[in-house]
Design an enzyme around this catalytic site. Sequence first.
Site, PDB file in Angstrom:
ATOM      1  CG  ASP A 134      -0.889  -3.802  -0.213  1.00  0.00           C
ATOM      2  OD1 ASP A 134       0.314  -3.520  -0.070  1.00  0.00           O
ATOM      3  OD2 ASP A 134      -1.299  -4.786  -0.851  1.00  0.00           O
ATOM      4  CG  ASP A 175      -1.622  -4.657  -4.082  1.00  0.00           C
ATOM      5  OD1 ASP A 175      -1.836  -5.772  -3.569  1.00  0.00           O
ATOM      6  OD2 ASP A 175      -0.536  -4.360  -4.632  1.00  0.00           O
ATOM      7  CB  SER A 176      -5.692  -8.725  -3.251  1.00  0.00           C
ATOM      8  OG  SER A 176      -5.994  -8.327  -1.937  1.00  0.00           O
ATOM      9  CE  LYS A 211       1.297  -5.973   1.929  1.00  0.00           C
ATOM     10  NZ  LYS A 211       1.469  -6.142   0.488  1.00  0.00           N
ATOM     11  CD  GLU A 214       1.769 -12.963  -1.450  1.00  0.00           C
ATOM     12  OE1 GLU A 214       1.916 -11.755  -1.135  1.00  0.00           O
ATOM     13  OE2 GLU A 214       1.000 -13.342  -2.340  1.00  0.00           O
ATOM     14  CD  GLU A 244       3.919  -6.542  -3.544  1.00  0.00           C
ATOM     15  OE1 GLU A 244       4.688  -6.701  -4.507  1.00  0.00           O
ATOM     16  OE2 GLU A 244       2.714  -6.843  -3.578  1.00  0.00           O
TER      17      GLU A 244
HETATM   18  O1  KIV Z   1      -2.979  -7.384  -1.599  1.00  0.00           O
HETATM   19  C1  KIV Z   1      -2.941  -8.321  -0.800  1.00  0.00           C
HETATM   20  O2  KIV Z   1      -3.962  -8.943  -0.451  1.00  0.00           O
HETATM   21  C2  KIV Z   1      -1.628  -8.685  -0.270  1.00  0.00           C
HETATM   22  C3  KIV Z   1      -1.495  -9.988   0.433  1.00  0.00           C
HETATM   23  C4  KIV Z   1      -1.504 -11.082  -0.563  1.00  0.00           C
HETATM   24  C5  KIV Z   1      -0.298  -9.990   1.295  1.00  0.00           C
HETATM   25  O3  KIV Z   1      -0.695  -7.968  -0.456  1.00  0.00           O
END
Ligand code: KIV
Length: 285
Positions: A86, A47-48, A116, A185, A118
């Site tokens: 994510d 989600d980055s 994935k 992380e 959090e």
């Molecule tokens: O969104 C992302 O890139 C992430 C990583 C920082 C683990 O969740």
Amino acid sequence: MSTEKHTVRTIQEMKDRGEVITMLTAYDYPVAKQINDAGIDMILVGDSAAMVVHGFPNTLNATMDMMVLHCAAVARACTRTMVIADMPFGSFQYSIEETMRNAARFVTDARVDGVKFEATPNHIEKTKAIVQMGIAVVGHVGLHPQAVGALGGLKAQGRTVETARKVVSEALALQEAGAFAIIFEAVPAKLSTFITKKLRVPTISIGGGPGCSAQLLVTYDVLGMFDTFTPKFAKKYANFNKLMAETFAQYRQEVIEHKFPTDEHSYGVSDEVMYEMEKEFGKAE
Ligand code: KIV
């Protein structure tokens, strides 16, 4: 390098053989294809994307629609690399049923290999439910960027006894719930090494130090394409921003100076066609 598509089984086998697992983020087809062809084992469609691709100040603005589109493009490129979606903020915080539906959407609409999220202790039941659906789940402990508001910033986690205990116990609970790998992380290196030895499943470091089973970085950090915010753990392997700036400046200059396009980049036409055009429409001044 094997051309076999990675699965939970092959990733676990790598960990068991003591081989380091490589992982990067990707958000689109061309970059994912390069990552796949370079032999990187796993991709996280993070989600980055909200920050590095869409220009938002944090990851909270990623949506299901945004993430499904990015995931589908990445998955189409990956013949070998395992693709993990994510789950964005708001897609797994409510009911178990809604979490299951959103996880399933990533598999059916984007054709990813796993999801994935959090995970906090509140998400253990959701992890179990998704695993029971037959979807591979990666857990994520330590720093949760989606909790930036509550944390008051993006800070390392697990540096006190209380927070270290939280990281260790959450990782153990996620493994028990069926997560096939767990991301650490911004966690002290010694703590991730300690947990890696305790866990059966692979640990994935993004700022978790060298003792983890896998290493993950955000590709835009690696390529030098994101300057807004650089975490301590990020390493810039190239300067694509500089390369782009030079390339765009050169293009602009050539266009202004009428050096581009030349005949090499233009289509030809016979004199006969042009003669007929002039006859019909008159000569061009
Ligand atoms: O969104 C992302 O890139 C992430 C990583 C920082 C683990 O969740």
